[in-house]
Design a protein around this motif. Structure first.
Motif, PDB file in Angstrom:
ATOM      1  N   HIS A 361      44.842 -20.508  61.156  1.00  0.00           N
ATOM      2  CA  HIS A 361      44.010 -20.225  60.022  1.00  0.00           C
ATOM      3  C   HIS A 361      44.933 -19.501  59.323  1.00  0.00           C
ATOM      4  CE1 HIS A 361      40.948 -22.304  62.539  1.00  0.00           C
ATOM      5  NE2 HIS A 361      39.950 -22.301  61.602  1.00  0.00           N
ATOM      6  N   THR A 374      34.345 -17.185  63.126  1.00  0.00           N
ATOM      7  CA  THR A 374      34.975 -18.280  63.526  1.00  0.00           C
ATOM      8  C   THR A 374      35.887 -17.805  64.724  1.00  0.00           C
ATOM      9  OG1 THR A 374      34.973 -19.130  61.141  1.00  0.00           O
ATOM     10  CG2 THR A 374      36.683 -19.987  62.599  1.00  0.00           C
ATOM     11  N   PHE A 375      36.679 -16.742  64.652  1.00  0.00           N
ATOM     12  CA  PHE A 375      37.648 -16.583  65.759  1.00  0.00           C
ATOM     13  C   PHE A 375      36.780 -16.016  66.919  1.00  0.00           C
ATOM     14  CE2 PHE A 375      40.225 -12.761  67.236  1.00  0.00           C
ATOM     15  CZ  PHE A 375      40.954 -13.420  67.844  1.00  0.00           C
ATOM     16  N   CYS A 382      39.933 -22.354  66.315  1.00  0.00           N
ATOM     17  CA  CYS A 382      40.658 -21.270  65.858  1.00  0.00           C
ATOM     18  C   CYS A 382      41.104 -20.589  67.098  1.00  0.00           C
ATOM     19  CB  CYS A 382      39.678 -20.310  65.187  1.00  0.00           C
ATOM     20  SG  CYS A 382      40.194 -18.645  64.519  1.00  0.00           S
ATOM     21  N   VAL A 385      44.136 -16.078  63.303  1.00  0.00           N
ATOM     22  CA  VAL A 385      43.955 -16.009  61.707  1.00  0.00           C
ATOM     23  C   VAL A 385      44.638 -14.823  60.993  1.00  0.00           C
ATOM     24  CG1 VAL A 385      42.008 -15.502  59.927  1.00  0.00           C
ATOM     25  CG2 VAL A 385      41.425 -16.257  62.137  1.00  0.00           C
TER      26      VAL A 385
END
Ligand code: NAD
Ligand code: ZN
Ligand code: ZN
Length: 389
Positions: A361, A374-375, A382, A385
């Motif tokens: 990402h 998300t992570f 993911c 990032v």
């Protein structure tokens, strides 16, 4: 400037804050071009690490362009391109002279607090707990770098940020974890955790000549990336890790074991109950396997347990007698980043590895708060990032 700040458990916000200024002649100000979210940030996000304060700026994987230097910084100038190691170090104290940069005796501005909690001071870290200095981090448009004449990695133009950024932390961290295993040509190295650190530990162990690398996780995308990197994988949600490791080593067990998971798998400490031993004992009986116990049990006698995974507070129910009788060696700690980065930059330039493989990402800083979730929850495939301020 805009910066990602900690406002409590699972509460990261993109705020407007004053720009950092030179505060000491050895400081530099960096205009951040790329920064990343690390598994260590998740300990703060989830409230596992004591010593955070409302409004702390997050981030310790940062690179950019030098904007301004203090009067004593003679080896950097405006316009230089630098990666900033997450460990701040003075380069002059007894520990720094031994290359032990992550336990620098002078870079932690809350030295007395660290002395009290750890028995000795450890180095200052960016964007981390006040036990390690509480320095504002680099998930921001600008970063003040203390001891900047030492705390930097000069990098050439012409190689993308994405290839160089992880010299700040996760590449040297995976590398140090593997180096500490003292890998011999016949060795099997087992690695718990296929997050970003585990991914670099896998590739480092193979570059350092391991015969076999076995990687353990339960997230399909992470297991697939581990396999692409040359590892045999075990999905711990589907099979017995101990049985599979014994099978894959003809009953001997892996000679070397790396814990690239850290404390979440053990749920040992929370800000609310850091020293609540009774609660810890109960939490250890949850559904999450205890990585350290598993490593100690399955490791071949006279083997090494290398532990880059971060711990805070206390850890209970560790079978120390088993480790003693098997003659196991433990190696652990925050990474001495600059001990390794000249060599690792050379390996990147020679084409042995391109660290950008781990990025899934790449988004603007404003999206940072969503990206933490998300992570943490491994959503949307993911793995790593990168934020572009
Ligand atoms: P991450 O959270 O993305 O990765 C952890 C992985 O472990 C996840 O993929 C998770 O699914 C897996 N996992 C959870 N329980 C497991 C179990 N029981 N068995 C096997 N795998 C399991 O984080 P990351 O960025 O890869 O960082 C990993 C650890 O390294 C963290 O603890 C982080 O704080 C630490 N770290 C240490 C240093 C250092 O200097 N020592 C530097 C960077 C990161
Ligand atoms: Zn980190
Ligand atoms: Zn020092």
């Amino acid at each position: 400037m805009r910066a990602l700040r900690w406002h409590g458990k699972q509460d990261i916000r993109c705020d407007t804050v004053p720009d950092p200024k030179i505060e000491h002649p050895r400081d530099a100000i960096i205009k951040v071009t790329s920064c990343a979210i690390c598994g260590s940030d998740l300990h703060l996000y989830d409230g596992f690490m004591p010593g955070m304060e409302n409004g702390d700026i997050m981030g310790h994987e940062t690179m950019g362009i030098v904007e301004e230097v203090g009067s004593e910084v003679t080896n950097l100038k405006k316009g230089d391109r630098v990666v900033i190691p997450f460990t701040i170090f003075c380069g002059e104290c007894d520990q720094c002279r031994r290359g032990n940069f992550s336990v620098c005796e002078r870079s932690n501005r809350n030295k007395s607090l660290a002395d009290k909690v750890f028995g000795h001071t450890t180095a200052g870290l960016f964007g981390y707990t006040h036990l390690t200095g509480g320095y504002p981090g680099g998930q921001a448009e600008y970063l003040r770098v203390p001891f900047a004449d030492k705390t930097h990695i000069k990098v050439p133009l012409g190689i993308p940020d994405e290839t160089l950024l992880f010299l700040s932390d996760i590449f040297p961290t995976g590398w140090q974890a593997a180096v500490q295993c003292d890998i011999q040509p016949d060795d099997t190295v087992a690695i718990w955790g296929c997050g970003p650190v585990g991914q670099f530990a896998i590739r480092s162990a193979l570059l350092l000549g391991a015969k076999q690398v076995i990687a353990i996780d339960r997230v399909p995308e992470r297991l697939a990336m581990a396999e692409a990197g040359g590892a045999t994988t075990i999905d711990f949600s589907k099979e017995s890790v101990v049985e599979r490791l014994n099978e894959l080593t003809r009953g001997k067990g892996p000679e070397k074991c790396i814990d690239a998971v850290g404390m979440e798998a053990h749920a040992t400490a929370t800000i609310d109950s850091m020293y609540d031993r009774a609660k810890q004992a109960v939490m250890l009986e949850t559904d999450r396997p205890h990585v350290l116990r598993e490593m100690m049990y399955v490791c071949r006698p006279a083997g090494v347990l290398s532990i880059p995974g971060v711990y805070g507070g206390l850890l209970d129910k560790v079978p120390f007698g088993m480790a003693m009788n098997k003659g196991l060696t433990f190696r652990m700690g925050q990474t001495h980043v600059n001990r390794w980065t000249d060599d690792l930059l050379r390996r990147i330039e020679m084409g042995q590895i391109d660290p950008s493989f781990v990025i899934t990402h790449k988004v603007g800083l404003e999206e940072g708060p969503n990206m933490y979730k998300t992570f943490r929850d491994k959503l949307d495939g993911c793995i790593k990032v990168v934020l572009k301020p």
